[in-house]
Design a protein around this motif. Structure first.
Motif, PDB file in Angstrom:
ATOM      1  N   LYS A 178     -25.675 -17.142 -40.812  1.00  0.00           N
ATOM      2  CA  LYS A 178     -25.078 -16.591 -39.600  1.00  0.00           C
ATOM      3  C   LYS A 178     -26.096 -15.807 -38.779  1.00  0.00           C
ATOM      4  O   LYS A 178     -25.878 -15.579 -37.587  1.00  0.00           O
ATOM      5  N   ARG A 179     -27.177 -15.371 -39.428  1.00  0.00           N
ATOM      6  CA  ARG A 179     -28.234 -14.644 -38.712  1.00  0.00           C
ATOM      7  C   ARG A 179     -29.553 -15.377 -38.858  1.00  0.00           C
ATOM      8  O   ARG A 179     -30.602 -14.789 -39.116  1.00  0.00           O
TER       9      ARG A 179
ATOM     10  N   ASP B  29     -28.967 -15.753 -45.023  1.00  0.00           N
ATOM     11  CA  ASP B  29     -27.688 -15.665 -44.329  1.00  0.00           C
ATOM     12  C   ASP B  29     -27.733 -16.602 -43.120  1.00  0.00           C
ATOM     13  O   ASP B  29     -28.421 -16.310 -42.129  1.00  0.00           O
TER      14      ASP B  29
ATOM     15  N   SER C 131     -32.706   1.177 -36.007  1.00  0.00           N
ATOM     16  CA  SER C 131     -31.622   0.185 -35.886  1.00  0.00           C
ATOM     17  C   SER C 131     -31.793  -0.697 -34.651  1.00  0.00           C
ATOM     18  O   SER C 131     -30.836  -0.979 -33.913  1.00  0.00           O
TER      19      SER C 131
ATOM     20  N   ARG D  50     -32.909 -11.015 -37.446  1.00  0.00           N
ATOM     21  CA  ARG D  50     -32.554 -12.429 -37.386  1.00  0.00           C
ATOM     22  C   ARG D  50     -33.730 -13.243 -37.916  1.00  0.00           C
ATOM     23  O   ARG D  50     -34.893 -12.951 -37.599  1.00  0.00           O
TER      24      ARG D  50
ATOM     25  N   GLN E 216     -34.790 -10.300 -43.695  1.00  0.00           N
ATOM     26  CA  GLN E 216     -33.510 -10.506 -43.024  1.00  0.00           C
ATOM     27  C   GLN E 216     -32.459  -9.521 -43.519  1.00  0.00           C
ATOM     28  O   GLN E 216     -31.638  -9.019 -42.744  1.00  0.00           O
ATOM     29  N   HIS E 217     -32.496  -9.208 -44.811  1.00  0.00           N
ATOM     30  CA  HIS E 217     -31.487  -8.340 -45.397  1.00  0.00           C
ATOM     31  C   HIS E 217     -31.840  -6.851 -45.303  1.00  0.00           C
ATOM     32  O   HIS E 217     -31.036  -6.004 -45.694  1.00  0.00           O
TER      33      HIS E 217
ATOM     34  N   SER F 275     -32.072  -5.229 -42.551  1.00  0.00           N
ATOM     35  CA  SER F 275     -31.356  -4.640 -41.422  1.00  0.00           C
ATOM     36  C   SER F 275     -30.333  -5.621 -40.875  1.00  0.00           C
ATOM     37  O   SER F 275     -30.618  -6.821 -40.778  1.00  0.00           O
ATOM     38  N   PRO F 276     -29.148  -5.140 -40.475  1.00  0.00           N
ATOM     39  CA  PRO F 276     -28.178  -6.015 -39.824  1.00  0.00           C
ATOM     40  C   PRO F 276     -28.631  -6.478 -38.448  1.00  0.00           C
ATOM     41  O   PRO F 276     -28.047  -7.393 -37.875  1.00  0.00           O
ATOM     42  N   LYS F 277     -29.703  -5.858 -37.924  1.00  0.00           N
ATOM     43  CA  LYS F 277     -30.238  -6.238 -36.615  1.00  0.00           C
ATOM     44  C   LYS F 277     -31.351  -7.278 -36.736  1.00  0.00           C
ATOM     45  O   LYS F 277     -31.948  -7.659 -35.725  1.00  0.00           O
TER      46      LYS F 277
END
Length: 263
Positions: free
Chosen positions: A143-144, A141, A66, A103, A96-97, A99-101
């Motif tokens: 936003k990232r 996304d 993470s 960018r 990109q998808h 991990s939420p970490k």
């Protein structure tokens, strides 16, 4: 009889008959042993279209722990998306998808489009609007994500100027062959693109993966060399890469290209 050494030209219309040769000649690693480590392998991984990588373990470790990482690629604004450029876009979105970490960084390579195709910057900016709309429609996304034009991103241009002291004409000729000097300049700018996500403005050094077609490997080799050379100054992590097979034109001859709308 020894086989002819494959020639990889990121600005040409090459054909690669035996992708396994790239493992021996250029040190690309086979993707197969790593596929089971992906939480959700996409169809390009499952079907062997993404056939190789460089140091992808760094990205998989970041996902497992993470930790922050970046996925970086881009497009020359020379025309509308075709199936080959769509493949790269889908790979960016896939990472990109994962991990939420993660960018995403997406470069509109208008300097390269001018150097290679003679596309004026204002014309490239108009073409890029459609390219970005396609990227968003495929699922990026925003936003990232950081989306920019090379000619307007001073941090990339500054990096290219710094890196210019670390290479010689002989080095560039050895990597790319005899080319117009504008293409050599655009190559240094692409090094800046790939290492941009590691600047302090974006959170500092981190693993970065660059999904590309096999013909773009010279850019990765140059970038990895310069990342090591400038590690003490910037703390760069040597970037990773994934490589997909080139999509042939509709005529079945060379790679699909925006230069030829009928391809």
């Amino acid at each position: 009889m020894s086989r002819k050494r494959p020639v990889i030209d990121p600005w040409g219309t090459i054909q690669i008959e035996d992708y396994s040769r790239l493992f021996d000649v250029f040190g690309i690693e086979p993707m197969g042993p790593l596929i089971s480590r992906f939480p959700h392998p996409n169809r390009y991984l499952r079907r062997g279209v993404i056939f190789g990588h460089r140091d992808l373990q760094k990205i998989l470790e970041a996902i497992d722990n993470s930790q922050a990482f970046a996925v970086m690629s881009g497009i020359k604004p020379t025309g509308e998306f075709h199936l080959g450029t769509k493949m790269t876009a889908e790979e960016i979105i896939y990472f990109q998808h994962l991990s939420p970490k993660a960018r995403a960084f997406y470069c509109i390579a208008d300097v390269e489009a001018y150097a290679d195709n003679g596309i004026p910057f204002d014309a490239g900016a108009k073409i890029a609007i459609g390219n970005i709309a396609d990227l968003l429609a495929l699922g990026l996304d925003p936003k990232r994500a950081y989306i920019y034009r090379q000619s307007a991103e001073i941090r990339v241009l500054n990096l290219a100027s710094i890196f210019s002291r670390g290479v010689t004409y002989s080095t560039l000729k050895a990597v790319y062959g005899e080319k117009p000097f504008g293409l050599y300049i655009s190559a240094l700018i692409q090094v800046g693109d790939i290492l941009l996500p590691q600047l302090k403005d974006f959170g500092g050094p981190k693993p970065v993966v660059v999904p590309v077609g096999a013909d773009q490997d010279p850019h990765l080799r140059l970038t990895r060399d310069l990342a090591s050379k400038y590690h003490d100054q910037f703390g760069f992590v040597v970037p990773s890469a994934t490589y997909h097979k080139l999509m042939r034109s509709l005529a079945g001859e060379a790679k699909m290209s925006k230069r030829d709308p009928m391809s």
